[in-house]
Design an enzyme around this catalytic site. Structure first.
Site, PDB file in Angstrom:
ATOM      1  N   ASN A  73       0.844  -1.193   0.000  1.00  0.00           N
ATOM      2  CA  ASN A  73       0.000   0.000   0.000  1.00  0.00           C
ATOM      3  C   ASN A  73       0.875   1.236   0.000  1.00  0.00           C
ATOM      4  O   ASN A  73       1.979   1.242   0.549  1.00  0.00           O
ATOM      5  CB  ASN A  73      -0.876   0.037   1.251  1.00  0.00           C
ATOM      6  CG  ASN A  73      -2.128  -0.769   1.107  1.00  0.00           C
ATOM      7  OD1 ASN A  73      -2.344  -1.426   0.105  1.00  0.00           O
ATOM      8  ND2 ASN A  73      -2.964  -0.721   2.123  1.00  0.00           N
ATOM      9  N   HIS A  74       0.360   2.281  -0.586  1.00  0.00           N
ATOM     10  CA  HIS A  74       1.041   3.571  -0.609  1.00  0.00           C
ATOM     11  C   HIS A  74       0.229   4.477   0.312  1.00  0.00           C
ATOM     12  O   HIS A  74      -0.687   5.153  -0.109  1.00  0.00           O
ATOM     13  CB  HIS A  74       1.035   4.088  -2.045  1.00  0.00           C
ATOM     14  CG  HIS A  74       2.040   5.143  -2.339  1.00  0.00           C
ATOM     15  ND1 HIS A  74       2.889   5.677  -1.401  1.00  0.00           N
ATOM     16  CD2 HIS A  74       2.344   5.773  -3.500  1.00  0.00           C
ATOM     17  CE1 HIS A  74       3.667   6.586  -1.979  1.00  0.00           C
ATOM     18  NE2 HIS A  74       3.342   6.660  -3.244  1.00  0.00           N
ATOM     19  N   VAL A  75       0.558   4.456   1.625  1.00  0.00           N
ATOM     20  CA  VAL A  75      -0.272   5.158   2.600  1.00  0.00           C
ATOM     21  C   VAL A  75       0.262   6.532   2.979  1.00  0.00           C
ATOM     22  O   VAL A  75      -0.431   7.299   3.648  1.00  0.00           O
ATOM     23  CB  VAL A  75      -0.498   4.307   3.870  1.00  0.00           C
ATOM     24  CG1 VAL A  75      -1.321   3.074   3.552  1.00  0.00           C
ATOM     25  CG2 VAL A  75       0.813   3.925   4.514  1.00  0.00           C
ATOM     26  N   ASP A  79       6.543   6.293   2.199  1.00  0.00           N
ATOM     27  CA  ASP A  79       6.655   4.862   1.900  1.00  0.00           C
ATOM     28  C   ASP A  79       7.886   4.550   1.060  1.00  0.00           C
ATOM     29  O   ASP A  79       8.668   3.662   1.385  1.00  0.00           O
ATOM     30  CB  ASP A  79       5.417   4.358   1.154  1.00  0.00           C
ATOM     31  CG  ASP A  79       4.146   4.571   1.930  1.00  0.00           C
ATOM     32  OD1 ASP A  79       4.209   4.614   3.169  1.00  0.00           O
ATOM     33  OD2 ASP A  79       3.095   4.713   1.295  1.00  0.00           O
ATOM     34  N   SER A 148      -3.096   5.688  -0.912  1.00  0.00           N
ATOM     35  CA  SER A 148      -4.377   5.098  -0.539  1.00  0.00           C
ATOM     36  C   SER A 148      -5.179   6.059   0.333  1.00  0.00           C
ATOM     37  O   SER A 148      -4.644   6.677   1.240  1.00  0.00           O
ATOM     38  CB  SER A 148      -4.126   3.794   0.236  1.00  0.00           C
ATOM     39  OG  SER A 148      -5.305   3.311   0.775  1.00  0.00           O
TER      40      SER A 148
END
Length: 158
Positions: A73-75, A79, A148
């Protein structure tokens, strides 16, 4: 006490950013021929930033031989920085070649020796990634292509 801790962390963060700016200038000035390992310097700076921010990580298990891909995930905007600091130099981040044309900063961040630019509108991008993996390459992929909004992966449709 938490306000004091926040202030100290903020001052350390500002000092670390200034240190990074000085490092970039020193590398350009003192080593135009590239004798200084820029990846090692970037990793050192990134790990320092991770420590200042109080982030922690744990690595478990041994990687399998051959091509490898990390799908995550790209939170946040951190990241890629976090992964770039802890992964070896042979890992490449899949990036959008079209987004890279947005500005000079996008080009600098998204097209370099640590990235694998692909055209997201072309099926050849997936083929190129598969070929790279079959040759033993290592890729990091943020499948949503953006940060995200929910913290979870979006649904995948046929």
């Amino acid at each position: 006490m938490s306000s004091l801790r926040f202030l100290v962390r903020l001052l350390r963060l500002l000092a670390h950013v200034c240190y990074g700016v000085l490092l970039v200038g020193a590398i350009k000035l003192l080593s135009p021929s590239g004798r200084i390992d820029r990846d090692q310097v970037a990793r050192h700076w990134s790990l320092g930033l991770i420590r200042i921010l109080g982030l922690q990580f744990r690595i478990r298990g041994e990687p399998a031989p051959g091509g490898q891909m990390i799908v995550c995930n790209h939170v946040s905007w951190l990241d890629w920085l976090f992964l770039g600091a802890v992964l070896d130099d042979d890992w490449k981040f899949v990036t959008s070649s079209t987004t890279a044309r947005t500005s000079w900063l996008h080009r600098k961040l998204m097209i370099n020796e640590r990235t694998f630019p692909v055209d997201p509108t072309s099926a050849y991008g997936v083929r190129d990634m598969a070929d790279f993996l079959l040759k033993g390459g290592k890729l990091v992929l943020f499948p949503e292509g953006r940060i995200s909004k929910t913290g979870g992966l979006m649904k995948i449709y046929d």
